[in-house]
Scaffold this motif. Structure first.
Motif, mmCIF file in Angstrom:
data_model
loop_
_atom_site.group_PDB
_atom_site.id
_atom_site.type_symbol
_atom_site.label_atom_id
_atom_site.label_comp_id
_atom_site.label_asym_id
_atom_site.label_seq_id
_atom_site.Cartn_x
_atom_site.Cartn_y
_atom_site.Cartn_z
ATOM 1 N N ALA A 112 0.722 -1.274 0.075
ATOM 2 C CA ALA A 112 0.134 -0.047 -0.041
ATOM 3 C C ALA A 112 0.876 1.238 -0.045
ATOM 4 C CB ALA A 112 -0.898 0.034 1.186
ATOM 5 N N GLY A 113 2.194 1.042 0.657
ATOM 6 C CA GLY A 113 3.000 2.294 0.723
ATOM 7 C C GLY A 113 2.476 3.106 1.850
ATOM 8 N N SER A 114 1.496 2.727 2.635
ATOM 9 C CA SER A 114 0.870 3.272 3.816
ATOM 10 C C SER A 114 0.514 2.409 4.841
ATOM 11 C CB SER A 114 -0.257 4.217 3.529
ATOM 12 O OG SER A 114 -1.220 3.189 3.114
ATOM 13 N N ARG A 115 0.242 2.974 6.363
ATOM 14 C CA ARG A 115 -0.013 1.835 7.097
ATOM 15 C C ARG A 115 -1.628 1.671 7.130
ATOM 16 N NH1 ARG A 115 0.344 3.804 13.540
ATOM 17 N NH2 ARG A 115 0.438 1.820 14.416
ATOM 18 N N ARG A 116 -1.903 0.446 6.682
ATOM 19 C CA ARG A 116 -3.126 -0.101 6.428
ATOM 20 C C ARG A 116 -3.611 -1.176 7.098
ATOM 21 N NH1 ARG A 116 -7.127 2.329 3.010
ATOM 22 N NH2 ARG A 116 -6.187 3.609 1.374
ATOM 23 N N LEU A 117 -2.571 -1.900 7.797
ATOM 24 C CA LEU A 117 -2.859 -2.920 8.560
ATOM 25 C C LEU A 117 -1.944 -3.020 9.899
ATOM 26 C CD1 LEU A 117 -4.322 -5.795 8.510
ATOM 27 C CD2 LEU A 117 -2.434 -7.020 7.857
ATOM 28 N N LEU A 118 -2.591 -3.241 10.983
ATOM 29 C CA LEU A 118 -1.959 -3.563 12.226
ATOM 30 C C LEU A 118 -1.990 -5.145 12.497
ATOM 31 C CD1 LEU A 118 -2.502 -0.452 12.148
ATOM 32 C CD2 LEU A 118 -2.872 -0.467 14.647
ATOM 33 N N MET B 55 5.365 -17.707 27.738
ATOM 34 C CA MET B 55 6.254 -16.480 28.124
ATOM 35 C C MET B 55 7.591 -16.161 27.201
ATOM 36 S SD MET B 55 4.903 -14.365 30.248
ATOM 37 C CE MET B 55 6.146 -13.477 31.494
ATOM 38 N N GLU B 56 8.046 -17.389 26.629
ATOM 39 C CA GLU B 56 8.728 -17.508 25.533
ATOM 40 C C GLU B 56 8.387 -16.759 24.337
ATOM 41 O OE1 GLU B 56 8.445 -19.765 27.690
ATOM 42 O OE2 GLU B 56 10.488 -20.157 28.875
ATOM 43 N N GLU B 57 7.220 -17.114 24.077
ATOM 44 C CA GLU B 57 6.427 -16.703 22.755
ATOM 45 C C GLU B 57 6.382 -15.079 22.943
ATOM 46 O OE1 GLU B 57 4.645 -16.676 18.856
ATOM 47 O OE2 GLU B 57 6.336 -17.894 20.008
ATOM 48 N N VAL B 58 6.148 -14.584 24.036
ATOM 49 C CA VAL B 58 6.050 -13.277 24.566
ATOM 50 C C VAL B 58 7.322 -12.383 24.114
ATOM 51 C CG1 VAL B 58 5.547 -11.305 26.369
ATOM 52 C CG2 VAL B 58 4.093 -13.339 26.072
ATOM 53 N N TYR C 123 8.339 -9.740 16.357
ATOM 54 C CA TYR C 123 7.196 -9.340 15.697
ATOM 55 C C TYR C 123 6.737 -7.883 15.893
ATOM 56 C CZ TYR C 123 6.837 -14.617 15.657
ATOM 57 O OH TYR C 123 7.107 -15.934 15.724
ATOM 58 N N ARG C 124 7.117 -7.429 17.198
ATOM 59 C CA ARG C 124 6.556 -5.983 17.401
ATOM 60 C C ARG C 124 5.145 -5.881 17.269
ATOM 61 N NH1 ARG C 124 8.963 -3.919 21.457
ATOM 62 N NH2 ARG C 124 8.275 -2.083 20.687
ATOM 63 N N PRO C 125 4.138 -6.739 17.960
ATOM 64 C CA PRO C 125 2.769 -6.450 17.388
ATOM 65 C C PRO C 125 2.355 -4.994 18.049
ATOM 66 C CG PRO C 125 2.963 -7.703 19.426
ATOM 67 C CD PRO C 125 4.572 -7.486 18.903
ATOM 68 N N ASP C 126 1.168 -4.660 17.490
ATOM 69 C CA ASP C 126 0.712 -3.750 17.917
ATOM 70 C C ASP C 126 -0.261 -3.501 19.058
ATOM 71 O OD1 ASP C 126 1.173 -1.596 15.361
ATOM 72 O OD2 ASP C 126 0.637 -3.513 14.562
ATOM 73 N N THR D 281 1.040 -1.982 25.221
ATOM 74 C CA THR D 281 0.327 -2.195 26.383
ATOM 75 C C THR D 281 -1.093 -2.228 26.140
ATOM 76 O OG1 THR D 281 0.192 0.335 26.255
ATOM 77 C CG2 THR D 281 1.879 -0.688 27.680
ATOM 78 N N THR D 282 -1.638 -2.559 25.049
ATOM 79 C CA THR D 282 -2.936 -2.871 24.728
ATOM 80 C C THR D 282 -3.215 -4.282 24.557
ATOM 81 O OG1 THR D 282 -3.358 -0.738 23.814
ATOM 82 C CG2 THR D 282 -4.876 -2.558 23.252
ATOM 83 N N LEU D 283 -4.132 -4.960 25.517
ATOM 84 C CA LEU D 283 -4.403 -6.313 25.461
ATOM 85 C C LEU D 283 -5.940 -6.484 24.969
ATOM 86 C CD1 LEU D 283 -3.993 -9.398 26.059
ATOM 87 C CD2 LEU D 283 -4.256 -8.825 28.448
ATOM 88 N N CYS D 284 -6.098 -7.126 23.919
ATOM 89 C CA CYS D 284 -7.709 -7.524 23.422
ATOM 90 C C CYS D 284 -7.879 -8.795 23.952
ATOM 91 C CB CYS D 284 -7.638 -7.259 21.737
ATOM 92 S SG CYS D 284 -6.937 -5.675 21.517
ATOM 93 N N ILE D 285 -9.079 -9.110 24.782
ATOM 94 C CA ILE D 285 -9.473 -10.155 25.156
ATOM 95 C C ILE D 285 -11.006 -10.592 24.632
ATOM 96 C CG2 ILE D 285 -10.180 -11.253 27.545
ATOM 97 C CD1 ILE D 285 -7.402 -10.703 27.099
#
Length: 497
Positions: A208-214, A227-230, A237-240, A279-283
């Motif tokens: 896209a050349g822009s920020r379209r997906l998080l 915790m190793e995966e964390v 991965y540096r997730p959003d 710091t955002t956790l989606c549950i």
């Protein structure tokens, strides 16, 4: 590990892609497989018939076939006209002329063209996903309901990357999406790996050349090596944001249910997340099957909001986004759910969630609308208004987030239009203390559609979507030359037989 639906439940459902009418909005509840959908009600059947009648009359007036008409913006308006007529309500703000005057709809579309829409919950599946219980809807339908579909596996691609891009970015007004996943005790059931989610973000945004997906990273508390995966996610991965299910496994009773306020299990994770700046956790909360007390005995409470308040109070540095707004799935007919709300003024589990900010004195909890809004809008418009009103009353309009759980329900455009047109009737506003939702591009809906999530994810529309943007260019060409939305849904509907 069982199947997405039990063998008994599979006999009661059909693939929505082939077994539900391709109306602009669904006329029965579509399940993503995490719960058994209720049968199409008599009222929903009346809605469907009225939509088809309006499609025939107005399509003829415009020189279009029924199918062609239902793919247009006039067809979408006609569906909301039908909903209002059948339910004898004005929940959806729509004029009869919109169903047959394309000029009105073009003007409406132009007036809303700049509206920013950030879908905080979307899904697709990896190419090598092998569990046909989820993906083999066309095959299952061919064997049990429509032999003419035998040998047709084309529907399998409906859940995958290319169709995801088409449905979310080209067939809807969505600007930005968050790609999510789901954890299972059996790793082979994962829809996407964390690496694949991160890689998809890279591919989409580079193209896209822009920020379209998080992107999310899915965490699995209590499971070996979680915790190793964390640590790997933080470093690689540096997730959003993070995603998880306190119930452990959404398909069957898990060996690993957990609580957000478990000081031994979760607080060390919060420390890592805060230090990493993620710091955002989606549950995932709510949406259990109708027999949850039996089928999820001993673990169903983990899907309620019982653990949110203390965790949020103890960790003000974290943000807790509660997916589906903790709404318990419709366990009875929609009319009965509405009657229960009229009697008590409460919505099971969702009202508990909405009371947390006041009860615990916190401002770091958000309610997300994925699936809950879609199904309630289809099942009972007034209940949908009650749900949105309850959440905004409890959280404030600045703490409710837009999500659709697409691509399970096809293009999210019908959900966008439903929210744009939704209004809480005046009698409900007075009786329950709800505030009006206002116009499609008013302050409340603008906040819900994207403003709140942009703030949460530090998204700057002017900078992150600055031209040139290839998605914008391709969509403009697609709209000029495309054949219109398919109006297909890809989950499960209750078998009419």
């Amino acid at each position: 590990m069982g199947s997405w639906l039990s063998e008994r439940e599979q006999r009661l459902v059909a693939g929505a892609e082939t077994a539900s009418a391709a109306t602009p909005i669904p006329t029965q509840i579509v399940s993503n497989g995490e719960y058994l959908p209720p049968p199409q009600s008599e009222t929903q059947k009346r809605v469907e018939r009225r939509i088809l009648e309006l499609a025939d009359v107005n399509g003829k007036r415009l020189g279009l076939s029924r199918r062609q008409f239902m793919q247009t913006s006039c067809g979408m308006a006609a569906a909301f006209v039908a909903m209002n007529e059948v339910y004898a309500t004005n929940v959806f703000q729509v004029g009869a002329a919109e169903a047959h005057e394309p000029e009105l709809m073009r003007a409406r579309a132009q007036s809303l063209a700049g509206q920013f829409i950030f879908d905080v919950q979307t899904h697709f599946v990896r190419d090598d996903f092998e569990h046909k219980e989820l993906l083999g809807l066309a095959k299952f339908a061919a064997e049990h309901w429509n032999p003419q579909l035998k040998g047709d596996d084309s529907s399998l691609v409906r859940y995958k990357f290319q169709n995801y891009v088409k449905e979310v970015y080209y067939d809807s007004d969505t600007n930005l999406a968050l790609l999510s996943g789901a954890p299972f005790d059996d790793p082979s059931w994962w829809l996407l790996s964390n690496e694949q989610i991160a890689r998809t973000r890279e591919v989409i945004n580079d193209f896209a050349g822009s920020r379209r997906l998080l992107a999310h990273t899915v965490i699995t508390p209590k499971q070996p090596g979680w915790m190793e995966e964390v640590d790997k996610a933080i470093a690689v991965y540096r997730p959003d944001s993070w995603k998880s299910y306190t119930i452990g496994d959404p398909l069957a009773p898990s060996k690993y249910p957990w609580r957000l306020d478990d000081e031994q299990v979760m607080y060390p994770f919060y420390e890592k997340a805060v230090k990493a700046g993620i710091t955002t956790l989606c549950i995932h909360k709510g949406l259990l099957p109708s027999d949850y007390e039996k089928s999820f005995a001993g673990v169903w409470e983990y899907a309620t909001a019982w653990d949110v308040g203390k965790a949020a109070k103890d960790w003000p540095q974290m943000t807790f986004v509660i997916y589906h707004s903790a709404l318990r799935a419709f366990l009875e007919l929609p009319d009965q759910a509405w009657t229960e709300f009229e009697t008590t003024g409460r919505i099971k589990w969702a009202s508990d969630l909405a009371e947390i900010p006041d009860k615990f004195g916190v401002s770091n909890v958000y309610a997300e609308l994925g699936t809950s809004f879609a199904n309630s809008a289809v099942a009972h418009p007034k209940f949908s208004a009650a749900l949105v009103g309850t959440l905004i009353k409890g959280f404030g309009a600045d703490h409710v987030l837009w999500g659709t759980d697409s691509v399970w329900y096809g293009s999210p455009q019908w959900q966008i239009e439903a929210m744009r047109r939704l209004e809480i009737p005046e009698d409900m506003q007075k009786k329950y203390g709800f505030q009006p939702l206002g116009p499609a591009d008013g302050q409340t809906k603008t906040a819900v559609f994207g403003g709140n999530t942009a703030r949460l994810y530090n998204f700057d529309k002017r900078a992150d979507l600055a031209p040139p943007d290839r998605f914008a260019e391709i969509k403009a060409d697609y709209v000029r030359n495309g054949s219109g939305r398919s109006n297909l849904r890809y989950g499960w509907v209750r078998n009419s037989g």
